[in-house]
Scaffold this motif. Sequence first.
Motif, PDB file in Angstrom:
ATOM      1  N   LEU A   1       0.960  -1.182  -0.012  1.00 48.03           N
ATOM      2  CA  LEU A   1      -0.024   0.055  -0.038  1.00 48.03           C
ATOM      3  C   LEU A   1       0.962   1.259   0.088  1.00 48.03           C
ATOM      4  CD1 LEU A   1      -2.943  -0.976   2.521  1.00 48.03           C
ATOM      5  CD2 LEU A   1      -2.907  -1.030  -0.085  1.00 48.03           C
ATOM      6  N   ALA A   2       2.098   1.144   0.722  1.00 50.31           N
ATOM      7  CA  ALA A   2       3.191   2.302   0.649  1.00 50.31           C
ATOM      8  C   ALA A   2       2.337   3.646   1.042  1.00 50.31           C
ATOM      9  CB  ALA A   2       3.611   2.512  -0.872  1.00 50.31           C
ATOM     10  N   LEU A   3       1.864   3.833   2.231  1.00 50.22           N
ATOM     11  CA  LEU A   3       0.890   4.975   2.626  1.00 50.22           C
ATOM     12  C   LEU A   3       1.695   6.177   2.398  1.00 50.22           C
ATOM     13  CD1 LEU A   3      -1.209   3.401   5.472  1.00 50.22           C
ATOM     14  CD2 LEU A   3      -1.635   3.310   3.124  1.00 50.22           C
ATOM     15  N   VAL A   4       2.781   6.143   2.800  1.00 45.60           N
ATOM     16  CA  VAL A   4       3.615   7.542   2.890  1.00 45.60           C
ATOM     17  C   VAL A   4       3.789   8.279   1.420  1.00 45.60           C
ATOM     18  CG1 VAL A   4       5.736   8.609   3.549  1.00 45.60           C
ATOM     19  CG2 VAL A   4       4.626   7.201   5.035  1.00 45.60           C
ATOM     20  N   ARG A   5       4.158   7.017   0.475  1.00 47.95           N
ATOM     21  CA  ARG A   5       4.236   7.413  -1.021  1.00 47.95           C
ATOM     22  C   ARG A   5       2.944   8.045  -1.238  1.00 47.95           C
ATOM     23  NH1 ARG A   5       6.759   3.034  -4.825  1.00 47.95           N
ATOM     24  NH2 ARG A   5       4.874   2.132  -4.337  1.00 47.95           N
ATOM     25  N   TYR A   6       1.782   7.147  -0.809  1.00 49.56           N
ATOM     26  CA  TYR A   6       0.356   7.493  -1.534  1.00 49.56           C
ATOM     27  C   TYR A   6       0.230   8.975  -0.928  1.00 49.56           C
ATOM     28  CZ  TYR A   6      -4.301   7.895  -1.444  1.00 49.56           C
ATOM     29  OH  TYR A   6      -5.777   8.457  -1.828  1.00 49.56           O
ATOM     30  N   TRP A   7       0.313   9.241   0.202  1.00 49.40           N
ATOM     31  CA  TRP A   7       0.099  10.556   0.704  1.00 49.40           C
ATOM     32  C   TRP A   7       0.914  11.737  -0.008  1.00 49.40           C
ATOM     33  CZ3 TRP A   7       0.347   8.016   5.965  1.00 49.40           C
ATOM     34  CH2 TRP A   7      -0.920   7.559   6.254  1.00 49.40           C
ATOM     35  N   LEU A   8       2.271  11.551  -0.117  1.00 43.41           N
ATOM     36  CA  LEU A   8       2.823  12.499  -0.733  1.00 43.41           C
ATOM     37  C   LEU A   8       2.396  12.572  -2.400  1.00 43.41           C
ATOM     38  CD1 LEU A   8       6.513  11.532   0.534  1.00 43.41           C
ATOM     39  CD2 LEU A   8       5.205  13.700   1.058  1.00 43.41           C
ATOM     40  N   HIS A   9       2.072  11.626  -2.955  1.00 42.14           N
ATOM     41  CA  HIS A   9       1.694  11.417  -4.356  1.00 42.14           C
ATOM     42  C   HIS A   9       0.592  12.374  -4.539  1.00 42.14           C
ATOM     43  CE1 HIS A   9       1.334  10.228  -8.318  1.00 42.14           C
ATOM     44  NE2 HIS A   9       0.099   9.812  -8.155  1.00 42.14           N
ATOM     45  N   GLN A  10      -0.511  12.079  -3.499  1.00 43.61           N
ATOM     46  CA  GLN A  10      -1.854  12.995  -3.503  1.00 43.61           C
ATOM     47  C   GLN A  10      -1.612  14.329  -3.392  1.00 43.61           C
ATOM     48  OE1 GLN A  10      -3.455  10.614  -5.448  1.00 43.61           O
ATOM     49  NE2 GLN A  10      -5.193  11.364  -4.163  1.00 43.61           N
ATOM     50  N   PHE A  11      -0.981  14.902  -2.293  1.00 43.49           N
ATOM     51  CA  PHE A  11      -1.004  16.012  -2.059  1.00 43.49           C
ATOM     52  C   PHE A  11       0.045  16.935  -2.747  1.00 43.49           C
ATOM     53  CE2 PHE A  11      -2.802  14.354   1.929  1.00 43.49           C
ATOM     54  CZ  PHE A  11      -3.745  15.360   2.285  1.00 43.49           C
ATOM     55  N   LYS A  12       0.985  16.131  -3.409  1.00 42.82           N
ATOM     56  CA  LYS A  12       1.914  16.778  -4.555  1.00 42.82           C
ATOM     57  C   LYS A  12       0.922  16.973  -5.767  1.00 42.82           C
ATOM     58  CE  LYS A  12       3.756  14.407  -7.547  1.00 42.82           C
ATOM     59  NZ  LYS A  12       3.140  13.632  -8.816  1.00 42.82           N
ATOM     60  N   ARG A  13      -0.096  16.542  -5.841  1.00 47.57           N
ATOM     61  CA  ARG A  13      -1.042  16.843  -7.233  1.00 47.57           C
ATOM     62  C   ARG A  13      -1.918  17.789  -6.616  1.00 47.57           C
ATOM     63  NH1 ARG A  13      -2.317  11.416 -10.327  1.00 47.57           N
ATOM     64  NH2 ARG A  13      -0.432  10.553 -10.937  1.00 47.57           N
ATOM     65  N   LEU A  14      -2.260  17.922  -5.444  1.00 50.01           N
ATOM     66  CA  LEU A  14      -3.588  18.793  -5.062  1.00 50.01           C
ATOM     67  C   LEU A  14      -3.145  19.974  -4.705  1.00 50.01           C
ATOM     68  CD1 LEU A  14      -5.436  15.892  -2.906  1.00 50.01           C
ATOM     69  CD2 LEU A  14      -5.726  16.833  -5.087  1.00 50.01           C
ATOM     70  N   LEU A  15      -1.969  20.313  -3.937  1.00 50.05           N
ATOM     71  CA  LEU A  15      -1.637  21.417  -3.457  1.00 50.05           C
ATOM     72  C   LEU A  15      -1.388  22.698  -4.556  1.00 50.05           C
ATOM     73  CD1 LEU A  15       0.318  20.708  -0.105  1.00 50.05           C
ATOM     74  CD2 LEU A  15      -1.833  22.054  -0.281  1.00 50.05           C
ATOM     75  N   PRO A  16      -0.284  22.288  -5.550  1.00 45.79           N
ATOM     76  CA  PRO A  16       0.017  23.406  -6.435  1.00 45.79           C
ATOM     77  C   PRO A  16      -1.190  24.269  -7.059  1.00 45.79           C
ATOM     78  CG  PRO A  16       1.122  21.381  -6.977  1.00 45.79           C
ATOM     79  CD  PRO A  16       0.028  21.029  -6.046  1.00 45.79           C
ATOM     80  N   PRO A  17      -2.345  23.554  -7.369  1.00 39.07           N
ATOM     81  CA  PRO A  17      -3.421  24.608  -7.807  1.00 39.07           C
ATOM     82  C   PRO A  17      -4.105  25.255  -6.561  1.00 39.07           C
ATOM     83  CG  PRO A  17      -3.949  22.298  -8.653  1.00 39.07           C
ATOM     84  CD  PRO A  17      -2.549  22.316  -7.865  1.00 39.07           C
ATOM     85  N   VAL A  18      -4.240  24.611  -5.536  1.00 37.90           N
ATOM     86  CA  VAL A  18      -4.568  25.402  -4.357  1.00 37.90           C
ATOM     87  C   VAL A  18      -3.756  26.713  -4.171  1.00 37.90           C
ATOM     88  CG1 VAL A  18      -4.597  25.350  -1.934  1.00 37.90           C
ATOM     89  CG2 VAL A  18      -5.611  23.381  -3.248  1.00 37.90           C
ATOM     90  N   ALA A  19      -2.317  26.458  -4.078  1.00 38.57           N
ATOM     91  CA  ALA A  19      -1.359  27.638  -4.051  1.00 38.57           C
ATOM     92  C   ALA A  19      -1.533  28.700  -4.891  1.00 38.57           C
ATOM     93  CB  ALA A  19       0.080  27.035  -3.816  1.00 38.57           C
ATOM     94  N   VAL A  20      -1.820  28.267  -6.047  1.00 38.42           N
ATOM     95  CA  VAL A  20      -2.224  29.256  -7.206  1.00 38.42           C
ATOM     96  C   VAL A  20      -3.339  30.027  -6.904  1.00 38.42           C
ATOM     97  CG1 VAL A  20      -2.868  29.547  -9.649  1.00 38.42           C
ATOM     98  CG2 VAL A  20      -0.980  28.027  -9.256  1.00 38.42           C
ATOM     99  N   VAL A  21      -4.490  29.324  -6.389  1.00 42.62           N
ATOM    100  CA  VAL A  21      -5.595  30.354  -6.284  1.00 42.62           C
ATOM    101  C   VAL A  21      -5.638  30.952  -4.903  1.00 42.62           C
ATOM    102  CG1 VAL A  21      -8.212  29.629  -5.666  1.00 42.62           C
ATOM    103  CG2 VAL A  21      -7.357  28.415  -7.390  1.00 42.62           C
ATOM    104  N   LEU A  22      -4.891  30.403  -3.985  1.00 39.82           N
ATOM    105  CA  LEU A  22      -4.873  31.136  -2.910  1.00 39.82           C
ATOM    106  C   LEU A  22      -4.128  32.499  -2.923  1.00 39.82           C
ATOM    107  CD1 LEU A  22      -4.027  28.580   0.004  1.00 39.82           C
ATOM    108  CD2 LEU A  22      -6.277  29.742  -0.487  1.00 39.82           C
ATOM    109  N   ILE A  23      -2.911  32.665  -3.854  1.00 41.34           N
ATOM    110  CA  ILE A  23      -2.357  33.399  -3.966  1.00 41.34           C
ATOM    111  C   ILE A  23      -3.035  34.692  -5.009  1.00 41.34           C
ATOM    112  CG2 ILE A  23      -0.354  34.463  -5.602  1.00 41.34           C
ATOM    113  CD1 ILE A  23       0.570  33.409  -2.835  1.00 41.34           C
ATOM    114  N   GLY A  24      -3.660  34.073  -5.970  1.00 39.58           N
ATOM    115  CA  GLY A  24      -4.735  34.820  -6.722  1.00 39.58           C
ATOM    116  C   GLY A  24      -5.970  35.683  -5.788  1.00 39.58           C
ATOM    117  N   THR A  25      -6.450  34.852  -4.854  1.00 37.72           N
ATOM    118  CA  THR A  25      -7.486  35.482  -3.991  1.00 37.72           C
ATOM    119  C   THR A  25      -6.757  36.302  -3.152  1.00 37.72           C
ATOM    120  OG1 THR A  25      -8.721  33.382  -4.103  1.00 37.72           O
ATOM    121  CG2 THR A  25      -9.247  34.620  -2.169  1.00 37.72           C
TER     122      THR A  25
END
Length: 684
Positions: free
Chosen positions: A78-102
């Motif tokens: 299951l490699a949970l740590v790798r899974y979590w890093l993989h997920q949030f690596k994909r999710l956070l960049p758009p969040v950062a862009v929207v937060l900076i824009g807002t």
Amino acid sequence: MSQLQSEAPRAAVGGAPLAEKTAHRPEVQGLRALAVLMVVTYHIWFGRVSGGVDIFLLISAFLLTLSFVRKVEGGRSLALVRYWLHQFKRLLPPVAVVLIGTLTATAVFVPQSRWPEILSQSWASLLYFQNWLLAAQSVDYYAADHSTSSPLQHFWSLSIQGQVFILWPLLLAASALLARMLRVRFRRVVLAVFGAVFVASLSFSIAETYGNQAHAYFDTRTRLWEFALGSLLALALPYLKPPRWMRVGMGWLGLATMLSVGFLLDVQGQFPGYVALVPLVAASLVIVAGQTGSRIGADRFLSWKPLMRLGDMSYALYLWHWPVLVIYLIWRDRQEVGPVGGAAIIMLSLVLAYLTTKLVERPLRSSAWVNRNSVRAAVVIGLCIAVVAAPVAGWQYGLKVQAERLTASADKNNPGAASLVPGYTGAEDNPKLYLPRPSRLDDEAVRPAPGCSAENAPDSELLASGCGELRAEGTPSKSIVIVGDSHSLQWFEPLQAMASENNWQIVTIFKGACSFGDPGIGRWPECDEWNQLALDYILLHQPDAVLTVGTAASPGTGSEVVVPGMAEAAAKLIENGTQVIVMRDNPRFPESLIECVESRGPDAIECNPSRDAHMNAEPPVELISELAPQVRYMDLTDFICTDAECPAVVGNVYVYLDTNHLTKTYLQTLQFEFERQWFQATGW
């Protein structure tokens, strides 16, 4: 909530995949694209909540569970740590862009009085605890209540999903371990685990939605059953094989139901209780229908290429549409948008979503360097957090320094309520010296006293959660209980200074939006229960005096009424040997007066509303006197309003924190008159 009630998908919404490769299900991609369109159009054009967020929760758990079940049954780690890093690596960049824009748009278009809220919500959005922040605010009515107009409110659902993306893999891993230990099929254990989560969470959700729906709406615990249903659907899907003609009907029935939920049901007022089963069952019908191969199947529509492309960028579309809508409303000083303005907002959101997907999401998703190992994924996550954290922290620090400097130089020029004393001559009006600073309103809400000591702590958790105590040294000369909602609590500010001077003990018994009165006068279930507990507590402890607000003003109508059941409760307390001091409510207004001054100036008519339009000429205390003739009254209206107006600014001090709560600074300037009336009322 109003037009500005929000909902939010997360990884289930948009281009960020929820797990590793799963069987291609184009109808699910089309389903979430359609759901994000529901969310956007319902928000922008109809001013309603669509229920689409619940569908996203279901889909996210459905896909995540499919992925993990295949991993376990395929013998892969299951490699949970790798899974979590993989997920949030994909999710956070758009969040950062929207937060900076807002944040950039906030600096340009949003009044300073809203900056503290948006900055604090930036942290909550970035770190996935926005839902808990909003849950606290939903019952914290003594604070400036701008939650329904925050451009970041929609992150509440992203926060819940982020929390579940940590919890769900842990439950699945625990299920795999348990299945190995018990030597039973993995699917059976998963079925038992998520079946238990479904039952427990749904039961809790129904109870909390009934008792305190405003809090339940944002509570992670009340939403877990929606995820659990998605997991149970993933487990059951291989065994659900209805004939094709039935699946065709199921698909269209599901689509029709989910599209109509926002119009037919009170999503904002009844979710996430059992009523939320309607959109979830509807979406489940579509998923079970699957690929029918029929020319008239709903899956043919859901597999339409434009809908597929929209599904690819639906995550970014969701992230952008809400800030664009809210900042537009703030900038234009409107409560809603028309068809043309709404279309423009949707088009701008689509453009921003397309650019974010093309320039941020896809490059990072396909980057060989980023995807090479977990360390690089962690670097991306760290950079996204730093890019947002640095300006937010710097902005907050700058506002603090500015406020401290201005406050230090302006104190002597801010008489506040003293300027309404007949014959006063002193500092002239000067907008440069107004206190409090609009950017420091987060410090202006009156907070309860620190938690109650063992001697005074209530037995009930419901009452104890709002119990505070200002302790006296040794044996107090007098004991006082302040009881009720935020309008009662705010008078703790002037009273605590008197208590310190006279060695009084003050206990605050507070519940947001729940005025004090006899529990036999029905309000809402949790408020009625709280009132019974509060009344019993006061009768047991027999304080020397009780302070509460006994009237309720209505904004814009000139109607002011006695708080239901207050006179009956007062009579019981007086009979038990406690003095009851009833405060008259302060005026309330349809819009924030401090924001009015920021946008229109202190002399604008809108910022100096008529006193008669918001308060009775005399307080309606006859009913109280009939039932409890020994009640004593305090009325500070003449030191909040002039004879004709209720100004937003008095003596270079902002009077109101929001639409109906006095600022702590202004309450401090009311000290002299509060003290005079208190001693007159109590005879102490």
